[in-house]
Design a protein around this motif. Structure first.
Motif, PDB file in Angstrom:
ATOM      1  N   MET A 100       0.825  -1.204   0.000  1.00  0.00           N
ATOM      2  CA  MET A 100       0.000   0.000   0.000  1.00  0.00           C
ATOM      3  C   MET A 100       0.854   1.247   0.000  1.00  0.00           C
ATOM      4  SD  MET A 100      -3.407  -0.622   2.339  1.00  0.00           S
ATOM      5  CE  MET A 100      -2.508  -0.783   3.868  1.00  0.00           C
ATOM      6  N   GLN A 101       1.940   1.232   0.759  1.00  0.00           N
ATOM      7  CA  GLN A 101       2.807   2.399   0.841  1.00  0.00           C
ATOM      8  C   GLN A 101       3.428   2.720  -0.522  1.00  0.00           C
ATOM      9  OE1 GLN A 101       3.156   4.553   3.348  1.00  0.00           O
ATOM     10  NE2 GLN A 101       4.396   5.744   1.925  1.00  0.00           N
ATOM     11  N   THR A 102       3.869   1.694  -1.227  1.00  0.00           N
ATOM     12  CA  THR A 102       4.472   1.942  -2.542  1.00  0.00           C
ATOM     13  C   THR A 102       3.415   2.409  -3.539  1.00  0.00           C
ATOM     14  OG1 THR A 102       4.215  -0.355  -3.288  1.00  0.00           O
ATOM     15  CG2 THR A 102       6.254   0.200  -2.138  1.00  0.00           C
ATOM     16  N   TYR A 103       2.157   1.960  -3.381  1.00  0.00           N
ATOM     17  CA  TYR A 103       1.089   2.403  -4.273  1.00  0.00           C
ATOM     18  C   TYR A 103       0.899   3.914  -4.163  1.00  0.00           C
ATOM     19  CZ  TYR A 103      -0.669  -2.205  -5.718  1.00  0.00           C
ATOM     20  OH  TYR A 103      -0.810  -3.442  -6.292  1.00  0.00           O
ATOM     21  N   PHE A 104       0.914   4.439  -2.930  1.00  0.00           N
ATOM     22  CA  PHE A 104       0.758   5.880  -2.731  1.00  0.00           C
ATOM     23  C   PHE A 104       1.785   6.649  -3.549  1.00  0.00           C
ATOM     24  CE2 PHE A 104      -0.767   4.803   1.785  1.00  0.00           C
ATOM     25  CZ  PHE A 104      -2.079   4.742   1.379  1.00  0.00           C
ATOM     26  N   GLU A 105       3.036   6.211  -3.426  1.00  0.00           N
ATOM     27  CA  GLU A 105       4.144   6.921  -4.070  1.00  0.00           C
ATOM     28  C   GLU A 105       4.025   6.865  -5.588  1.00  0.00           C
ATOM     29  OE1 GLU A 105       7.366   4.754  -2.439  1.00  0.00           O
ATOM     30  OE2 GLU A 105       7.066   5.506  -0.400  1.00  0.00           O
ATOM     31  N   GLN A 106       3.631   5.706  -6.123  1.00  0.00           N
ATOM     32  CA  GLN A 106       3.613   5.523  -7.565  1.00  0.00           C
ATOM     33  C   GLN A 106       2.378   6.133  -8.233  1.00  0.00           C
ATOM     34  OE1 GLN A 106       4.706   1.294  -8.380  1.00  0.00           O
ATOM     35  NE2 GLN A 106       5.483   1.370  -6.304  1.00  0.00           N
TER      36      GLN A 106
END
Length: 397
Positions: A100-106
């Motif tokens: 989920m954290q990487t989804y925010f960034e991307q």
């Protein structure tokens, strides 16, 4: 030429709009529409395949509609059966949180983070009681659920279907009921799940959502859809140079598909470009470089695209290997090292099967020498040049 309206731009690049007349009606209503795109955090990285539908979502965002990016942190525990020949292994809560954290960034590379609502379907799905779940199940027949192509194929192949998988389309459809979605986006492989949202909204007394599907993007192999697990993806988190190189590695045939799906170049324009190539007035390499530059500009930035183009020309056309991607191996790395492990350490492959395919196709070179043996052990050293495929070159530091 007649000016293209905003609604025409929405229609462009879509696979299906179900039903199109309802989209027109909602659009002409003048109200802010609730637009939803849901993704389960089943992998750590988004790729250009996801960018296709995210770009369509951005069009709604740019037109001032209420855009919701729904993270399926609850449905990820079930596992979407779409396209699966067997039950998907469940993810741990820790894995889901990391993804989920990487989804925010991307996602922020494409959408304006200040103009998007981020929701999690655990907000409501985790609170459903057994009675609530039975009520939802009572809205749809088993015959309707097993109509889906994935289940039909698995039943014919006598492959097991987990009971929990039957709940997945219901849970995704219920998301639309909770969010009172006017329009839901997704890839063509999500059509069944998206239509379930229409079904449940109707039985719950809501106006059913319009379903808009976007084409699936083939991966670098030009055969299967882009997927991190298949090793044929271009990740949104990858460096621009690496993404540019991968784009340049695709076939000339697949190049046209990327022009259409990623850049929304009209078919008539592509037809003219193809005629120029056929007549020999334009070299396909020129078009491919223009395509790669445009894609990197769109999903990374124009300065990064300019730098990536210059890097590519220096490395692959002028053979300036000082421009190769520099990679250091850990101090405790064995020497010699199995070629497959070397490729994994360099980040060139995601799996042994991918390495095997590349080696068998003679696409792996060490200092210009072709590696032909899958079991080869390589004595590596600083300054060694490793070439993988047409456009991935690494220099060991």
């Amino acid at each position: 030429m007649e000016k293209i309206t905003t609604l025409d731009e929405i229609r462009a690049g879509t696979a299906q709009i179900i039903p199109e007349q309802e989209l027109h009606k909602k659009w002409q209503s003048g109200k802010k529409l609730n637009i939803k795109l849901g993704m389960d955090p089943t992998a750590p990285d988004l790729h250009l395949g996801h960018a296709v539908v995210l770009s369509k979502l951005k069009q709604f965002q740019d037109n001032g509609h209420n855009v919701t990016f729904l993270i399926g942190d609850f449905t990820a525990r079930i596992g979407d059966p779409t396209g699966r020949s067997k039950t998907r292994p469940p993810l741990s809560e820790e894995q889901i949180k990391q993804h989920m954290q990487t989804y925010f960034e991307q996602v922020g590379k494409i959408l304006d983070p200040s103009k998007i609502s981020i929701r999690y379907n655990s907000e409501w799905l985790s609170k459903l009681s057994c009675a609530d779940l039975i009520t939802i199940c009572g809205k749809v027949t088993l015959a309707r659920i097993i109509e889906r192509d994935d289940f039909q194929k698995r039943m014919l192949a006598k492959e097991p279907i987990g009971m929990h998988e039957l709940f997945y389309p219901l849970m995704q459809g219920y998301d639309s009921v909770i969010l009172q979605t006017d329009i839901e986006l997704g890839g063509t492989d999500q059509t069944f799940n998206l239509l379930m949202g229409r079904t449940l909204q109707e039985v719950y007394g809501q106006e059913p959502q319009v379903v808009i599907t976007t084409p699936l993007l083939e991966g670098l192999d030009g055969v299967q859809k882009m997927s991190k697990s298949l090793g044929n993806a271009i990740g949104l988190a990858e460096p621009a140079n690496q993404a540019f190189g991968k784009l340049m590695s695709i076939s000339d045939t697949l190049m046209w598909r990327y022009c259409s799906v990623l850049l929304n170049i009209p078919d008539i324009t592509i037809d003219h470009m193809q005629q120029d190539v056929a007549l020999g007035t334009t070299h396909p390499m020129k078009i491919k470089k223009e395509m790669a530059h445009a894609v990197v500009s769109k999903f990374w930035s124009s300065p990064e695209a300019d730098a990536a183009l210059a890097h590519f020309e220096a490395l692959f056309q002028k053979k300036d290997y000082s421009q190769a991607q520099e990679t250091s191996l850990p101090l405790d790395t064995p020497n010699p090292l199995w070629i497959v492990e070397l490729l994994k350490q360099l980040g060139a492959v995601a799996s042994s099967s991918e390495a095997k395919r590349l080696i068998e196709s003679q696409a792996v070179h060490i200092n210009e020498e072709i590696i032909k043996e899958f079991n080869a052990h390589i004595r590596w050293h600083s300054g060694m040049i490793v070439k993988v495929g047409k456009h991935r070159i690494y220099r060991i530091m």
